[in-house]
Design an enzyme around this catalytic site. Structure first.
Site, short mmCIF file in Angstrom:
data_model
loop_
_atom_site.label_atom_id
_atom_site.label_comp_id
_atom_site.label_asym_id
_atom_site.label_seq_id
_atom_site.Cartn_x
_atom_site.Cartn_y
_atom_site.Cartn_z
N SER A 49 0.84 -1.21 0.11
CA SER A 49 0.09 -0.01 -0.01
C SER A 49 0.86 1.24 0.03
O SER A 49 0.42 2.18 -0.39
CB SER A 49 -0.92 0.06 1.14
OG SER A 49 -0.26 -0.31 2.36
N CYS A 78 -6.60 -6.94 0.25
CA CYS A 78 -5.23 -6.82 1.17
C CYS A 78 -4.72 -5.36 0.93
O CYS A 78 -5.27 -4.53 1.47
CB CYS A 78 -4.38 -7.79 0.56
SG CYS A 78 -3.11 -8.23 1.94
N ARG A 104 -1.60 -2.39 9.35
CA ARG A 104 -1.01 -2.99 8.36
C ARG A 104 0.12 -4.03 9.11
O ARG A 104 0.46 -3.96 9.94
CB ARG A 104 0.08 -2.02 7.63
CG ARG A 104 -0.63 -0.86 6.84
CD ARG A 104 0.42 -0.03 6.05
NE ARG A 104 1.09 -0.77 5.22
CZ ARG A 104 2.49 -0.81 4.98
NH1 ARG A 104 3.07 0.11 5.78
NH2 ARG A 104 3.15 -1.70 4.04
N ARG A 135 0.70 -11.24 4.64
CA ARG A 135 1.21 -10.01 5.37
C ARG A 135 -0.06 -8.95 5.28
O ARG A 135 -0.04 -8.00 5.02
CB ARG A 135 2.17 -9.18 4.46
CG ARG A 135 3.53 -9.74 4.50
CD ARG A 135 4.52 -9.25 3.81
NE ARG A 135 4.42 -9.21 2.47
CZ ARG A 135 4.04 -8.12 1.72
NH1 ARG A 135 4.10 -7.09 2.18
NH2 ARG A 135 3.93 -8.29 0.34
N HIS A 170 -6.83 -12.81 -0.11
CA HIS A 170 -6.78 -12.69 -1.44
C HIS A 170 -7.66 -13.73 -2.34
O HIS A 170 -7.23 -14.63 -2.63
CB HIS A 170 -5.50 -13.19 -1.83
CG HIS A 170 -4.54 -11.97 -1.53
ND1 HIS A 170 -4.12 -11.03 -2.18
CD2 HIS A 170 -3.71 -11.83 -0.25
CE1 HIS A 170 -3.12 -10.22 -1.65
NE2 HIS A 170 -2.96 -10.74 -0.46
N GLU A 172 -8.36 -13.67 -5.34
CA GLU A 172 -7.72 -13.74 -6.60
C GLU A 172 -6.83 -14.87 -6.83
O GLU A 172 -6.49 -15.15 -7.79
CB GLU A 172 -7.32 -12.34 -7.12
CG GLU A 172 -6.09 -11.69 -6.74
CD GLU A 172 -6.08 -11.29 -4.97
OE1 GLU A 172 -7.26 -11.30 -4.37
OE2 GLU A 172 -5.14 -10.76 -4.67
N1 GLN Z 1 1.34 -5.72 3.90
C1 GLN Z 1 0.99 -5.09 2.74
C2 GLN Z 1 0.54 -3.53 2.84
O1 GLN Z 1 0.73 -3.22 4.04
C3 GLN Z 1 -0.10 -5.66 2.13
C4 GLN Z 1 0.15 -7.16 1.66
C5 GLN Z 1 -0.46 -7.84 0.56
O2 GLN Z 1 -1.25 -7.03 -0.16
N2 GLN Z 1 -0.47 -9.10 0.44
O3 GLN Z 1 0.20 -3.05 1.93
#
Ligand code: GLN
Length: 201
Positions: A49, A78, A104, A135, A170, A172
């Site tokens: 992000s 995500c 996050r 994550r 996810h 996808e």
């Molecule tokens: N940890 C990522 C973030 O903070 C997001 C992880 C993901 O999109 N799989 O942007």
């Protein structure tokens, strides 16, 4: 109906395209304000992000996207969810479409990534869905404007607000199209449609 845009600056955008292909939905990549302008809705993929925020600004796409999101349905997985909601990381700028606060990497780092069956409410009672968390952001507050459609260990992981749909996992990365289909029904139903527990029945 015009194409569904997929933000393709960074991250796992190809997998969303593959899934829309399987559903027979017209789509296009979005890397500029001009490309965004022809879309009926937009998918924000997973990725990073902070990097996405940076690229949205350098491409002159952040403000156009923020305006677009006020009138068009957005789906985010995500990192996409993080952009739709709010986080206290100042490097991430919010599109302000989901009334949620997220932490996050709230489930830990890459090594703590996991897959888990979750119960989702897409309008026909609870359905089991294979959720992949990488994550992942943890949703730590849900405001009154947002509706929780699924939880994992009591934590919200799928949230709708109007025609917007955001998830910390996810869909996808699986071959399960149900969540995309649910959101797309809202896209084709037009302005008055609201995603909710009953929406996709
Ligand atoms: N940890 C990522 C973030 O903070 C997001 C992880 C993901 O999109 N799989 O942007």
């Amino acid at each position: 109906m015009g194409p569904v845009g997929i933000l393709a600056l960074q991250g796992a955008y190809q997998q969303h395209a593959d899934l829309l292909d399987r559903l027979g939905v017209e789509w296009c990549w979005v890397r500029s304000a001009q490309e965004l302008a022809v879309c009926v809705a937009l998918i924000l993929p997973g990725g990073e992000s902070t990097a996405m925020t940076h690229l949205l600004h350098t491409r002159g796409l952040f403000e156009p996207l923020r305006s677009f999101a006020q009138t068009h349905p957005i789906m985010g997985s995500c990192a996409g969810l993080i952009l739709m909601g709010h986080t206290d990381d100042a490097r991430v700028h919010s599109l302000d479409v989901l009334d949620i606060q997220v932490a996050r990497n709230g489930y830990g780092r890459q090594l703590q990534s996991f897959q888990s069956g979750i119960d989702v409410e897409l309008g026909q009672g609870m359905e089991r869905f294979p959720a992949v968390f990488i994550r992942a952001p943890r949703i730590i507050r849900v405001g009154a404007a947002a509706t929780v459609l699924a939880r994992h260990n009591d934590h919200p992981v799928l949230v709708a607000q109007g025609r917007h749909l955001g998830m910390s996992f996810h869909p996808e990365l699986t071959d399960d199209t149900r969540i995309h289909r649910c959101w797309l029904e809202g896209v084709s139903a037009g302005a008055m449609h609201t995603l909710s527990r009953e929406a996709c029945a």
